[in-house]
Design a protein around this motif. Sequence first.
Motif, short mmCIF file in Angstrom:
data_model
loop_
_atom_site.label_atom_id
_atom_site.label_comp_id
_atom_site.label_asym_id
_atom_site.label_seq_id
_atom_site.Cartn_x
_atom_site.Cartn_y
_atom_site.Cartn_z
N ILE A 260 0.85 -1.19 0.00
CA ILE A 260 0.00 0.00 0.00
C ILE A 260 0.88 1.24 0.00
O ILE A 260 1.81 1.36 0.81
N ASP B 260 -3.17 5.62 -2.35
CA ASP B 260 -3.99 4.48 -2.75
C ASP B 260 -5.33 4.55 -2.04
O ASP B 260 -5.43 5.04 -0.91
N LYS C 226 -4.85 1.09 -6.71
CA LYS C 226 -3.57 1.79 -6.85
C LYS C 226 -3.78 3.12 -7.57
O LYS C 226 -4.42 3.18 -8.61
N ARG C 227 -3.22 4.19 -7.00
CA ARG C 227 -3.40 5.52 -7.60
C ARG C 227 -2.10 6.29 -7.75
O ARG C 227 -2.08 7.37 -8.30
#
Length: 201
Positions: free
Chosen positions: A125, A129, A195-196
Amino acid sequence: MKLHKNQQKLLLLLQKHIAEPLSMEELAEEMDISSKSVVHHHIKQLEKKGYLIRNTTNPHYYQIKNPEEKVVYLPMYGMAKCGPEGTILDGTPTRIVPVDPGMVQFPIKKGFMVEAKGSSMEDLIHAKDWLIVEQSNTPKVNDIVVCVNNEETMVKRFCTEGDSIILISDNRKFIPIIADKGSFKVEGIVRSVIKRGIGEA
């Protein structure tokens, strides 16, 4: 399932104002209905027909689920601030996020989201996210949880050692935290990660 014309109008109003829900009085005024009880009746019918799911912790907020559309809506909560009862879930969502229902493998009414911050859970992470979380206060050992400890909201692995609860970071640069039993609270268990931050330094 067929909707009454007032239910169709109400559903459009609820969707339009999903980020800042209207009160029963405001809904009645917008619909030109004199009685709040009539609005409440239509809300219950929307729930019964599967179009509306109200938040179990904070009924003022809700999720819209059109049975004919392949999308569900989850409230996003900020991790920096708790609500009046010491939980992020009784505060105000920062936004409402449409997601694919295939990412929610548990009852929708228990779902919420948070945006990760910091680097303590890398590589799984990363900051920014989006985490899809199932509301629960009974995690299993090694579950990744959204929790509150000493009024700080965090994402950690839930572990135990004897009678102690240990909060573990995936990033070994961060030392384990022994949870304070007087203030510790599990908000939910992380079930999916969106996921960003790919490509960011």
